[in-house]
Design a protein around this motif. Structure first.
Motif, PDB file in Angstrom:
ATOM      1  N   GLU A   1      30.507  39.387  48.432  1.00  0.00           N
ATOM      2  CA  GLU A   1      31.802  39.770  49.001  1.00  0.00           C
ATOM      3  C   GLU A   1      32.933  39.515  48.016  1.00  0.00           C
ATOM      4  O   GLU A   1      33.865  40.304  47.888  1.00  0.00           O
ATOM      5  CB  GLU A   1      32.050  39.013  50.312  1.00  0.00           C
TER       6      GLU A   1
ATOM      7  N   CYS B   1      32.931  42.186  45.334  1.00  0.00           N
ATOM      8  CA  CYS B   1      33.308  43.529  45.803  1.00  0.00           C
ATOM      9  C   CYS B   1      34.814  43.728  45.956  1.00  0.00           C
ATOM     10  O   CYS B   1      35.265  44.869  46.122  1.00  0.00           O
ATOM     11  CB  CYS B   1      32.640  43.818  47.149  1.00  0.00           C
TER      12      CYS B   1
ATOM     13  N   LYS C   1      36.890  46.833  44.735  1.00  0.00           N
ATOM     14  CA  LYS C   1      35.968  47.892  44.284  1.00  0.00           C
ATOM     15  C   LYS C   1      35.719  48.899  45.409  1.00  0.00           C
ATOM     16  O   LYS C   1      35.907  48.600  46.581  1.00  0.00           O
ATOM     17  CB  LYS C   1      34.650  47.287  43.817  1.00  0.00           C
ATOM     18  N   ASN C   2      35.259  50.091  45.006  1.00  0.00           N
ATOM     19  CA  ASN C   2      34.996  51.162  45.984  1.00  0.00           C
ATOM     20  C   ASN C   2      33.590  50.970  46.571  1.00  0.00           C
ATOM     21  O   ASN C   2      32.614  51.517  46.076  1.00  0.00           O
ATOM     22  CB  ASN C   2      35.138  52.523  45.297  1.00  0.00           C
ATOM     23  N   VAL C   3      33.512  50.179  47.622  1.00  0.00           N
ATOM     24  CA  VAL C   3      32.220  49.871  48.244  1.00  0.00           C
ATOM     25  C   VAL C   3      31.916  50.923  49.320  1.00  0.00           C
ATOM     26  O   VAL C   3      32.732  51.154  50.217  1.00  0.00           O
ATOM     27  CB  VAL C   3      32.254  48.458  48.884  1.00  0.00           C
TER      28      VAL C   3
ATOM     29  N   PHE D   1      27.084  48.341  52.879  1.00  0.00           N
ATOM     30  CA  PHE D   1      26.424  47.038  52.714  1.00  0.00           C
ATOM     31  C   PHE D   1      25.093  47.052  53.441  1.00  0.00           C
ATOM     32  O   PHE D   1      24.893  47.825  54.377  1.00  0.00           O
ATOM     33  CB  PHE D   1      27.279  45.923  53.347  1.00  0.00           C
TER      34      PHE D   1
ATOM     35  N   ALA E   1      25.510  45.181  48.208  1.00  0.00           N
ATOM     36  CA  ALA E   1      26.664  46.083  48.309  1.00  0.00           C
ATOM     37  C   ALA E   1      26.408  47.302  47.428  1.00  0.00           C
ATOM     38  O   ALA E   1      25.864  47.161  46.325  1.00  0.00           O
ATOM     39  CB  ALA E   1      27.916  45.353  47.836  1.00  0.00           C
ATOM     40  N   TYR E   2      26.768  48.460  47.954  1.00  0.00           N
ATOM     41  CA  TYR E   2      26.628  49.698  47.167  1.00  0.00           C
ATOM     42  C   TYR E   2      28.020  50.143  46.744  1.00  0.00           C
ATOM     43  O   TYR E   2      28.914  50.321  47.571  1.00  0.00           O
ATOM     44  CB  TYR E   2      25.924  50.775  47.989  1.00  0.00           C
ATOM     45  N   ILE E   3      28.161  50.303  45.436  1.00  0.00           N
ATOM     46  CA  ILE E   3      29.507  50.502  44.875  1.00  0.00           C
ATOM     47  C   ILE E   3      29.551  51.777  44.036  1.00  0.00           C
ATOM     48  O   ILE E   3      28.592  52.105  43.334  1.00  0.00           O
ATOM     49  CB  ILE E   3      29.891  49.281  43.979  1.00  0.00           C
TER      50      ILE E   3
ATOM     51  N   LYS F   1      24.632  56.026  52.465  1.00  0.00           N
ATOM     52  CA  LYS F   1      25.786  55.128  52.570  1.00  0.00           C
ATOM     53  C   LYS F   1      27.087  55.918  52.710  1.00  0.00           C
ATOM     54  O   LYS F   1      27.993  55.511  53.436  1.00  0.00           O
ATOM     55  CB  LYS F   1      25.855  54.201  51.346  1.00  0.00           C
TER      56      LYS F   1
END
Lengths: 285, 238
Positions: A231, A234, A237-239, A242, A251-253, A279
């Motif tokens: 967390e 992230c 960032k452009n997440v 999760f 986390a997928y960014i 996502k």
């Protein structure tokens, strides 16, 4: 401009907005993946481009020519549809011959050769074919037609793994043989990820993204580790999503990969197209 | 032009198999009846034979199915609705003309040998084979047009609304009958009757005008065709 231009297209069905002011273009000489969940608007868009349904507003241009009710685009575009529109009582060979009469660029010999490859009995009537072979029949017509723009709507529906592989290799062979554009609308994201160059993602009637596969895979990544550390990483960032498993969080960014903390609490991993789209569209496909 | 010709041929060739089966059954049945008559009575007198009605029923079914089947096939092959409409009606005209020729030819030949009667001959006499063919052709096209439009309406509004429309049409038929019997003055009824008879070629002075019935059917077919086009140009794939 050479290509398909979709300009501010909107289509509503009573309460539902199937396409909401969609603007997008498909250039000549590329393979596109048109991706999205069920009901996202893919088929609506394809049907409007191929003049099967009408947009409430907006315009489609093919090589600069308006596509709505215009025979001038007849030889430029072909759409292989998931829905069966062919006369079910005609034999496969009869369908090939009629297609040859309707399209000057249809290669009958190629269609027969592909039928042999796929072991499609050309003397069978369309209604006598299994679901898989009905798809194969439609694929053969699309692959034997040298139209500059070919759209495949769920092309491998009902096909076994061998037949799917054969289709992908034939498609690539076709692509290499001339300047053509193929648009593949499919759910099987991972299967087409090695073929497509560009991705158009549609969700709830809107275009979520249009980018090259290369860019997407380069800029998308996953970060896993302890919940608090992930967390913290992230922030800013452009997440896009999760996942949590016990105390572990992933986390997928989207964006440039930032340096990880040196304490080794986090790990970075590649993200595949399917995960990216799951996502981005918010829920599992 | 080549594509247009191909579309017209598609509309015709794909109907050939059912058409041949239909004629084999129809004339086979007729031949059987005549053979049985000859065998048991020693003479053949068929009277009103219903050949034209059977053909009209076949063409009505074909008209309806032409929308259901061919429209989808034409869309799959990239045709515009204008092309679809023109090629469909060209195929209707050609099939109707061929069927009318078959029916008129066989009917008139049989009329000379046995007392085989046809509707046109009964109304207008047997001395006008060309007019007979033309009249039958436009009558057959009218049936195609009516049922093509009906199929388009069903596709557009759905089955439930179509049933309501059918009930409405039946009600309108009853209303018209009521108007003629109880509301319209005898003078008006007489005028309408004379107009109807004139449009069917029966003139006030007792002569017969063969051009009028052909014109009447042509106008009716054209009206249904225009209504069909008005609907077809807005019809989407479902």
């Amino acid at each position: 401009m050479k290509g398909i231009e979709i300009k501010k297209v909107t289509k509503r069905y009573r309460e539902v907005t199937a396409l909401d002011n969609v603007s997008i273009s498909f250039e000549l000489g590329k393979i596109y993946g048109l991706l999205g969940r069920n009901g996202a608007g893919k088929s609506t868009l394809i049907n409007i481009v191929s003049n099967r349904i009408f947009a409430d507003s907006g315009e489609i241009l093919i090589d600069g020519i308006p596509a709505k009710e215009n025979m001038a685009v007849h030889d430029k575009l072909f759409c292989m549809s998931e829905t069966d529109l062919y006369d079910k009582d005609l034999k496969v060979i009869e369908h090939f011959k009629w297609t040859k009469r309707f399209y000057a660029d249809f290669e009958l010999e190629k269609a027969l050769a592909l039928s042999e490859k796929y072991k499609l009995d050309t003397n069978k009537r369309f209604r006598a074919l299994s679901k898989g072979y009905q798809s194969i029949f439609k694929l053969i017509i699309a692959l034997s037609l040298a139209a500059p723009y070919v759209i495949f709507d769920e092309p491998v529906l009902g096909l076994d793994a061998n037949h799917r592989e054969l289709f992908y290799s034939l498609l690539l062979k076709e692509f290499e043989s001339g300047e053509r554009t193929f648009i593949i609308a499919t759910h099987l994201i991972e299967e087409v990820s090695n073929i497509i160059e560009e991705v158009v993602l549609i969700d709830k009637g809107k275009v979520l993204l249009k980018d090259s596969v290369e860019n997407l895979l380069e800029n998308g990544y996953g970060v896993s580790g302890a919940k608090a550390a992930v967390e913290s990483f992230c922030k800013g960032k452009n997440v896009i999503g999760f996942e949590e498993l016990g105390g572990l969080k992933i986390a997928y960014i989207i964006g440039k990969k930032a340096a990880l903390p040196k304490d080794g609490s986090l790990q970075i991993s590649a993200i595949n197209l399917q995960k990216l789209f799951v996502k981005m569209t918010g829920e599992e496909f | 032009m080549k594509k247009f010709k191909s579309a017209v041929f598609y509309g015709i060739i794909t109907k050939m198999r059912p058409l041949i089966i239909f004629y084999l059954v129809e004339y086979g049945f007729l031949a059987l009846i005549m053979a049985l008559m000859a065998l048991y009575t020693g003479k053949v007198e068929v009277g009103i034979n219903g050949v034209e009605i059977s053909s009209a029923v076949f063409l009505s079914v074909m008209g309806g199915l032409s929308f259901k089947e061919d429209f989808k096939a034409f869309l799959q092959n990239g045709f515009t609705r204008r092309y679809i409409f023109i090629s469909t009606f060209c195929s209707f005209i050609l099939i109707s003309a061929a069927m009318a020729l078959t029916d008129a030819l066989i009917g008139n030949i049989l009329h000379h040998f046995i007392k085989f009667t046809m509707y046109f001959g009964t109304f207008y006499g047997y001395n006008h084979p060309f007019a007979n063919w033309l009249w039958l052709t436009v009558a057959y096209v009218t049936f195609c047009s009516i049922f093509y439009l009906a199929a388009l309406v069903v596709n557009k509004v759905g089955k439930s609304t179509s049933l309501l429309i059918a009930v409405g049409l039946a009600g309108a038929g009853l209303l018209i009958t009521y108007l003629f019997r109880f509301v319209f003055t005898p003078e008006l009824v007489g005028k309408i009757g004379r107009f109807t008879l004139n449009s069917l070629g029966f003139m006030n002075d007792g002569t017969i005008n063969l051009f009028f019935p052909i014109l009447t059917f042509t106008v009716i077919a054209a009206l249904f065709a225009l209504a069909s086009y008005a609907l077809l140009r807005r019809t989407e794939l479902k």
